[in-house]
Scaffold this motif. Structure first.
Motif, PDB file in Angstrom:
ATOM      1  N   THR A  69       0.857  -1.191   0.000  1.00 25.65           N
ATOM      2  CA  THR A  69       0.000   0.000   0.000  1.00 25.65           C
ATOM      3  C   THR A  69       0.887   1.232   0.000  1.00 25.65           C
ATOM      4  O   THR A  69       1.889   1.275   0.728  1.00 25.65           O
ATOM      5  CB  THR A  69      -0.882   0.030   1.269  1.00 25.65           C
ATOM      6  OG1 THR A  69      -1.643  -1.175   1.327  1.00 25.65           O
ATOM      7  CG2 THR A  69      -1.817   1.230   1.255  1.00 25.65           C
ATOM      8  N   ASN A  70       0.547   2.196  -0.823  1.00 20.46           N
ATOM      9  CA  ASN A  70       1.266   3.462  -0.820  1.00 20.46           C
ATOM     10  C   ASN A  70       0.809   4.255   0.402  1.00 20.46           C
ATOM     11  O   ASN A  70      -0.345   4.676   0.483  1.00 20.46           O
ATOM     12  CB  ASN A  70       0.965   4.227  -2.116  1.00 20.46           C
ATOM     13  CG  ASN A  70       1.793   5.487  -2.237  1.00 20.46           C
ATOM     14  OD1 ASN A  70       2.064   6.168  -1.251  1.00 20.46           O
ATOM     15  ND2 ASN A  70       2.179   5.796  -3.466  1.00 20.46           N
ATOM     16  N   HIS A  81       1.421   7.110   1.349  1.00 20.60           N
ATOM     17  CA  HIS A  81       1.158   8.535   1.125  1.00 20.60           C
ATOM     18  C   HIS A  81      -0.227   8.762   0.521  1.00 20.60           C
ATOM     19  O   HIS A  81      -0.855   9.781   0.772  1.00 20.60           O
ATOM     20  CB  HIS A  81       2.227   9.139   0.216  1.00 20.60           C
ATOM     21  CG  HIS A  81       3.618   8.929   0.727  1.00 20.60           C
ATOM     22  ND1 HIS A  81       4.059   9.454   1.925  1.00 20.60           N
ATOM     23  CD2 HIS A  81       4.665   8.221   0.235  1.00 20.60           C
ATOM     24  CE1 HIS A  81       5.317   9.085   2.135  1.00 20.60           C
ATOM     25  NE2 HIS A  81       5.705   8.329   1.119  1.00 20.60           N
ATOM     26  N   THR A  82      -0.695   7.807  -0.292  1.00 17.66           N
ATOM     27  CA  THR A  82      -1.985   7.979  -0.971  1.00 17.66           C
ATOM     28  C   THR A  82      -3.063   7.031  -0.449  1.00 17.66           C
ATOM     29  O   THR A  82      -4.249   7.238  -0.705  1.00 17.66           O
ATOM     30  CB  THR A  82      -1.835   7.710  -2.478  1.00 17.66           C
ATOM     31  OG1 THR A  82      -1.481   6.325  -2.658  1.00 17.66           O
ATOM     32  CG2 THR A  82      -0.757   8.592  -3.115  1.00 17.66           C
ATOM     33  N   GLY A  83      -2.638   5.980   0.235  1.00 16.49           N
ATOM     34  CA  GLY A  83      -3.585   4.966   0.696  1.00 16.49           C
ATOM     35  C   GLY A  83      -4.014   4.000  -0.397  1.00 16.49           C
ATOM     36  O   GLY A  83      -4.825   3.095  -0.158  1.00 16.49           O
ATOM     37  N   LYS A  84      -3.463   4.190  -1.601  1.00 20.83           N
ATOM     38  CA  LYS A  84      -3.825   3.311  -2.722  1.00 20.83           C
ATOM     39  C   LYS A  84      -2.842   2.143  -2.818  1.00 20.83           C
ATOM     40  O   LYS A  84      -1.728   2.214  -2.299  1.00 20.83           O
ATOM     41  CB  LYS A  84      -3.810   4.100  -4.031  1.00 20.83           C
ATOM     42  CG  LYS A  84      -4.912   5.148  -4.100  1.00 20.83           C
ATOM     43  CD  LYS A  84      -4.867   5.869  -5.421  1.00 20.83           C
ATOM     44  CE  LYS A  84      -6.040   6.853  -5.512  1.00 20.83           C
ATOM     45  NZ  LYS A  84      -5.950   7.710  -6.698  1.00 20.83           N
ATOM     46  N   ARG A 108       1.445  -0.060  -7.358  1.00 20.64           N
ATOM     47  CA  ARG A 108       1.194  -0.498  -8.746  1.00 20.64           C
ATOM     48  C   ARG A 108       2.339  -1.404  -9.213  1.00 20.64           C
ATOM     49  O   ARG A 108       3.492  -0.981  -9.271  1.00 20.64           O
ATOM     50  CB  ARG A 108       1.054   0.723  -9.659  1.00 20.64           C
ATOM     51  CG  ARG A 108      -0.192   1.545  -9.319  1.00 20.64           C
ATOM     52  CD  ARG A 108      -0.201   2.878 -10.039  1.00 20.64           C
ATOM     53  NE  ARG A 108      -0.194   2.743 -11.488  1.00 20.64           N
ATOM     54  CZ  ARG A 108      -1.255   2.422 -12.225  1.00 20.64           C
ATOM     55  NH1 ARG A 108      -2.422   2.200 -11.639  1.00 20.64           N
ATOM     56  NH2 ARG A 108      -1.164   2.347 -13.538  1.00 20.64           N
ATOM     57  N   ASP A 152       4.996   1.261  -9.875  1.00 18.99           N
ATOM     58  CA  ASP A 152       5.882   1.565  -8.746  1.00 18.99           C
ATOM     59  C   ASP A 152       7.018   0.552  -8.651  1.00 18.99           C
ATOM     60  O   ASP A 152       8.065   0.849  -8.080  1.00 18.99           O
ATOM     61  CB  ASP A 152       5.087   1.524  -7.429  1.00 18.99           C
ATOM     62  CG  ASP A 152       3.999   2.584  -7.387  1.00 18.99           C
ATOM     63  OD1 ASP A 152       4.284   3.748  -7.743  1.00 18.99           O
ATOM     64  OD2 ASP A 152       2.855   2.246  -6.998  1.00 18.99           O
ATOM     65  N   GLU A 193      10.173   7.853 -11.345  1.00 15.84           N
ATOM     66  CA  GLU A 193       9.857   9.239 -10.987  1.00 15.84           C
ATOM     67  C   GLU A 193      11.087   9.933 -10.403  1.00 15.84           C
ATOM     68  O   GLU A 193      11.926   9.298  -9.770  1.00 15.84           O
ATOM     69  CB  GLU A 193       8.732   9.247  -9.943  1.00 15.84           C
ATOM     70  CG  GLU A 193       7.424   8.654 -10.445  1.00 15.84           C
ATOM     71  CD  GLU A 193       6.424   8.406  -9.314  1.00 15.84           C
ATOM     72  OE1 GLU A 193       5.239   8.619  -9.554  1.00 15.84           O
ATOM     73  OE2 GLU A 193       6.853   8.008  -8.212  1.00 15.84           O
ATOM     74  N   LYS A 224       7.445   4.623  -0.457  1.00 15.01           N
ATOM     75  CA  LYS A 224       6.000   4.489  -0.694  1.00 15.01           C
ATOM     76  C   LYS A 224       5.367   3.461   0.239  1.00 15.01           C
ATOM     77  O   LYS A 224       4.233   3.613   0.675  1.00 15.01           O
ATOM     78  CB  LYS A 224       5.738   4.070  -2.153  1.00 15.01           C
ATOM     79  CG  LYS A 224       5.938   5.195  -3.161  1.00 15.01           C
ATOM     80  CD  LYS A 224       5.806   4.689  -4.581  1.00 15.01           C
ATOM     81  CE  LYS A 224       6.226   5.770  -5.570  1.00 15.01           C
ATOM     82  NZ  LYS A 224       6.360   5.273  -6.939  1.00 15.01           N
TER      83      LYS A 224
END
Lengths: 232, 356
Positions: free
Chosen positions: B165-166, B168-171, B174, B255, B285, B325
């Motif tokens: 899980t990221n 920072h975003t909660g998503k 990837r 990611d 990135e 992440k």
């Protein structure tokens, strides 16, 4: 029927890999080598199944049979359960046995491959080994690869490898009895004979080209022409 | 759609992987480039899951790279591998797991060929006796190490410290998965999910909470090509294939890339460095590349292993963006330590690709 086709059909890979090709070209469409090189596995399979001895001999002398990367993507997709990749492996074997591999630039590279890979197996018991895999000839190993090479004992020890040690684990020194087994397997199974074929034919070709063995190795390992590429 | 028919077709691609008692065979490439991945897998299965995995120092290369570079005969590779079966038999094991995808493909090819041509198996038995005075049984079950990670994905996820899980975003993280060609392209029924829709890595990443990212060239070869990489003059082939994959996956912004093949892992990592130096382009990135992990390395991170103890500093592409992440705690100062805390000089920084 003739000498090349009959010889090919003795290879289990051809028995397994060639049923009835319908020339659909699916293998060529999926082939990574066909996208890069002037290469068409469909044509190679068709020549072999045509049993045309002259055309097969031309294949054995050609660069074409050395373009394949043996990824075997063709095997998955062939609708007739052929294995063009295995057909190519059989052709390569015959090209070496007949000495015709030295007639093509890509075929001559077998000399370097044989020296490096079977050297690694017979000297160290591995196909790849830090003693011969060097940043100098593998700059893509990267700055981290250079760092690993420069600090080899520390880097390997930290991650639990036992480089060159009499132990169980990664990169251990392979025990003498296992190395002896490998050497005897090479003798019993014809690997030494195949290597003799490669070295003898390569020496002959080097002489024809006026090169020492060292110069010949350098040439086949490092130099290639652009004519192999699709966009040339 | 006739559901029962579909179910029957898919049943060909499901593997009943045994739960325990394995003879483990290492990979030449992995021992050179990512030995921490193998050691970490053994630590997970033995010490976190309590399973029996045996290895012997008498195991050697299977000769697969030489075989697929066409410098040793098929019979030679078969006899070397028959010797490995003999080591397994002597040790009292029936299940074999190999760490290398080239080995897995070659072992599978040999076992299938012997089924079709029993006279060839008899010849190899004689070869092995003549050369080594050894006898063997074939494995009752042959697995690749990624199959083992897949098999234990739920017990491992129960011990997850850092799910995919990221933070920072909660998503979900990837994930692009890359399957080595010789895992299932030759014998689709030998791989979890087959060759067209392999599930061995997807299933692992999903069990850890990740999101699988599809992209057009997902099933394209990494470009190793044996002689196409090993001979310096041919390396453009290898690089071009990897380039094709990265150009294809770039818009989907993964990611992390996970692999099951030691060679693919090396090429997807190192060719990113070469592409940055030659094309002036990085695919991750903020000047970083896209981290490339094996299934074992991914599992170890999720379970809370220290990234440097498992050897992630041996990758050229920095893994720190992924660690950040996932919210993994790590000490940057320890990345380039040697044995016993010895501080080593840092690797030279590439021109463009950030590696620390």
């Amino acid at each position: 029927m003739g000498k090349y086709y009959d010889k090919l059909m003795q290879d289990y890979r051809l028995k397994e890999g060639l049923n009835a090709c319908i020339n659909c070209g699916t293998c060529t469409a999926i082939c990574p080598a066909a996208e890069f090189y002037k290469y068409n596995p469909k044509n190679i399979v068709n020549i072999v199944q045509s049993k045309d001895e002259e055309a097969i001999e031309e294949l054995l002398k050609s660069d074409a049979i050395w373009y394949c990367g043996e990824c075997m993507s063709c095997v998955t997709r062939c609708p007739r359960k052929n294995a063009p990749g295995l057909v190519v492996m059989s052709l390569r074997r015959l090209s070496i046995e007949t000495g015709l591999f030295t007639e093509s630039e890509k075929g001559r590279q077998q000399y370097a491959l044989a020296k490096v890979l079977t050297g690694n197996i017979l000297d160290h018991g591995y196909c790849v080994h830090p003693a011969t895999f060097k940043y100098e000839s593998h700059p893509e190993y990267g700055t981290v690869g250079k760092w690993i090479e420069d600090n080899i004992d520390d880097v390997y020890e930290r991650v639990g490898a036992v480089y060159n040690q009499d132990a169980t684990g990664a990169l251990r020194k392979i025990p003498k009895e296992s190395m002896d087994d490998l050497h005897r397997i090479f003798e019993v199974t014809g690997a030494n004979d195949l290597l003799d074929h490669i070295y003898t034919a390569s020496k002959k070709k080097a002489d024809e080209m006026g090169l020492t063995e060292e110069e010949y190795f350098h040439q086949v390992f490092n130099i290639t022409g652009p004519e192999h590429l699709n966009n040339y | 759609m006739i559901y029962e028919g579909k179910k029957r077709i898919w049943s060909d691609y499901q593997k009943e992987i045994p739960d325990d008692h394995w003879f483990f065979a290492r990979s030449c490439i992995r021992q050179n480039f990512n030995p921490g991945a193998e050691n970490t897998m053994l630590d997970i299965v033995r010490n976190k899951l309590g399973k029996d995995f045996y290895e012997t120092k008498y195991h050697t290369t299977c000769g697969g790279i030489a075989y697929h570079s066409d410098v040793i005969p098929q019979e030679t590779a078969m006899t070397i591998i028959a010797r490995h079966f003999a080591l397994m038999t002597e040790a009292g094991y029936k299940n074999m797991v190999v760490s290398c995808v080239t080995s897995f493909g070659l072992y599978s090819e040999i076992l299938e060929t012997w089924k079709e041509f029993p006279e060839l198996k008899a010849k190899i038995q004689q070869n092995l006796w003549d050369a080594c005075r050894k006898e063997f049984d074939t494995p009752e079950y042959l697995a690749h190490s990624s199959d083992i990670m897949y098999k234990y994905r739920y017990p491992m996820s129960e011990q997850a410290k850092y799910p995919l899980t990221n933070v920072h975003t909660g998503k979900p993280i990837r994930v692009v998965e890359h399957i080595g060609c010789h895992y299932a392209k030759m014998f689709p029924s030998k791989g979890v999910g087959g060759a067209e829709y392999p599930y061995v890595l997807s299933g692992l990443a999903e069990a850890f909470g990740g999101e699988i990212v599809d992209y057009p060239e997902r099933r394209h070869c990494c470009g190793f090509g044996f002689r196409q990489y090993l001979v310096k003059a041919n390396r453009g082939y290898s690089l071009s294939n990897t380039y094709k994959k990265f150009e294809s996956m770039e818009p989907y912004k993964p990611d992390v890339i996970i692999t099951n093949c030691p060679g693919c892992n090396y090429f997807l990592d190192r060719w990113q460095y070469v592409l940055s130096e030659t094309n002036g382009k990085v695919y991750g990135e903020n000047g970083y590349g896209i981290p490339v992990l094996s299934s074992e390395e991914l599992a170890a991170l999720v379970m809370g292993y220290d990234p440097w103890t498992i050897g992630l500093q041996m990758h050229q592409v920095a893994v720190e963006p992924l660690l950040d992440k996932m919210g993994i705690k790590y000490d940057p100062a320890k990345k380039y330590e040697g044995a016993n805390g010895k501080q080593l000089p840092k690797p030279q920084a590439p021109t463009l690709l950030k590696c620390y």
